[in-house]
Design an enzyme around this catalytic site. Structure first.
Site, short mmCIF file in Angstrom:
data_model
loop_
_atom_site.label_atom_id
_atom_site.label_comp_id
_atom_site.label_asym_id
_atom_site.label_seq_id
_atom_site.Cartn_x
_atom_site.Cartn_y
_atom_site.Cartn_z
N HIS A 118 36.59 14.51 10.13
CA HIS A 118 36.01 13.27 10.51
C HIS A 118 36.14 12.23 9.55
CE1 HIS A 118 32.06 13.40 8.56
NE2 HIS A 118 32.32 14.70 8.59
N GLU A 135 31.15 12.01 13.77
CA GLU A 135 30.59 13.33 13.49
C GLU A 135 29.14 13.07 12.72
OE1 GLU A 135 29.39 16.84 11.21
OE2 GLU A 135 29.84 14.77 10.48
#
Length: 348
Positions: free
Chosen positions: A68, A219
């Site tokens: 991420h 995330e």
């Protein structure tokens, strides 16, 4: 796969692009252009993440890897009467970890202003409780680097509630091989995926399985990689930081393989497959448990996807604060990703 200098250069580029969760378009565009430069087709999902697919020999059993680019950050909660800004936290960190940090405020019109995150009671010459006052959203504020002294003057700059605030990464590479920067979680892993895919493309290697790479962008707030998973996917590997601290096996010099985090155990057979690959290819690793941790892979499991899930990553010291890793950890993590992609899928 041993291009540590290229990985470090990518990390420097990535951490220097502000991208708190919710405001990641610029960094996603950077990664998108990188993959397009390799001749790969990419697409954005509706949440703003980036999906890249590398066709493999087996088109029925797919793999899915994610890292991420979204980071911790903040948002303007309130403009105070004295022209300072109150903040609302994005992601999970402690206010004392950003006290004294330089920051950027990005307005809705795209203007960027610099500032410093401070306690309201900072001056020891004025506030007797400067050292004891609680570091929380009531006392933490942003001092804007503009001539403003009231709310109206701040609003005239275009700053308003809901504007994103990003933290200065302060990236530095030491001669001893350490990489010091905010946002190594998880831009170090994104750089590794980028470099591994580049290596595979340059070698002309055909992977045994069609493999999808999702560069997720939510995330840090819990749901970055729990969608856009093709139905053919059997194995899901999240590449994210390994947590270091008291009682942890993870260090800054090896790849960390997670056996369990706050969501529960990761898939046992897939974890063993990764450990066996590391042993076979002389990749230094530590198997570990992260007590207060969740990943894109665990988010996918919670969302109901029927996949085998695993988690690996470079060891990151002082996570969600003043982070640091070593280039050897990056090398070992990159090697394990590379060998995993070239290996046959587990059958259990």
């Amino acid at each position: 796969m041993n291009e540590s200098k290229e990985v470090v250069n990518l990390i420097k580029e990535l951490v220097s692009i502000p991208s708190p969760s919710g405001n990641t378009d610029k960094v996603i565009t950077y990664v998108d252009e990188f993959f397009k430069g390799l001749g790969l087709e990419t697409r954005r999902n509706r949440k703003g993440g980036l999906l890249v697919t590398v066709e493999g020999e087996n088109k029925d059993r797919h793999r899915f890897l994610t890292a991420h680019v979204d980071t911790l950050g903040a948002m303007v909660k309130e403009i105070k009467p004295d022209g300072r800004l109150k903040l609302s936290m994005i992601g999970g960190f402690r206010w004392n970890h950003v006290e004294g940090e330089y920051c950027q405020i990005q307005t809705a019109e795209g203007k960027v202003y610099s500032g410093t995150i401070l306690m309201h009671q900072t001056s020891v010459h004025v506030y007797k409780e400067a050292g004891d006052a609680k570091r929380d959203e009531k006392n933490i504020e942003v001092r804007i680097d503009e001539r403003v002294s009231n709310e109206e003057e701040v609003r005239s700059l275009g700053i308003s509630v809901g504007d994103f605030v990003s933290f200065d990464p302060r990236v530095e590479i030491t001669e001893s091989g350490f990489v010091k920067s905010r946002h190594l979680d998880d831009k170090a892993s994104v750089a590794l995926l980028m470099e591994v895919v580049k290596t595979i493309k340059n070698e002309g290697t055909t992977l045994p399985h069609t493999t999808h790479f999702l560069i997720s962008n939510n995330e840090e707030i819990g749901y970055g990689g729990n969608s856009n998973i093709p139905a053919e996917t059997e194995e899901y590997l999240a590449v994210d930081m390994g947590a270091i601290g008291d009682g942890q096996a993870t260090d800054e010099y090896t790849v960390s393989i997670c056996a369990k985090d706050s969501s529960g155990p990761y898939h046992y057979e897939l974890r063993k497959h990764l450990e066996q690959l590391a042993i076979k290819h002389e990749i230094e690793f530590k198997t570990d448990i992260y007590p207060f941790y969740g990943s894109d892979a665990s988010a996918a499991i919670r969302a109901g996807f029927d996949v085998k899930h695993a988690l690996i990553g470079p060891g990151i010291d002082a996570s969600h604060a003043f982070e640091r890793t070593h280039e050897t950890s990056l090398v070992h993590t990159g090697q394990l990703i590379y060998q995993y992609l070239k290996s046959e899928m587990t059958n259990n």
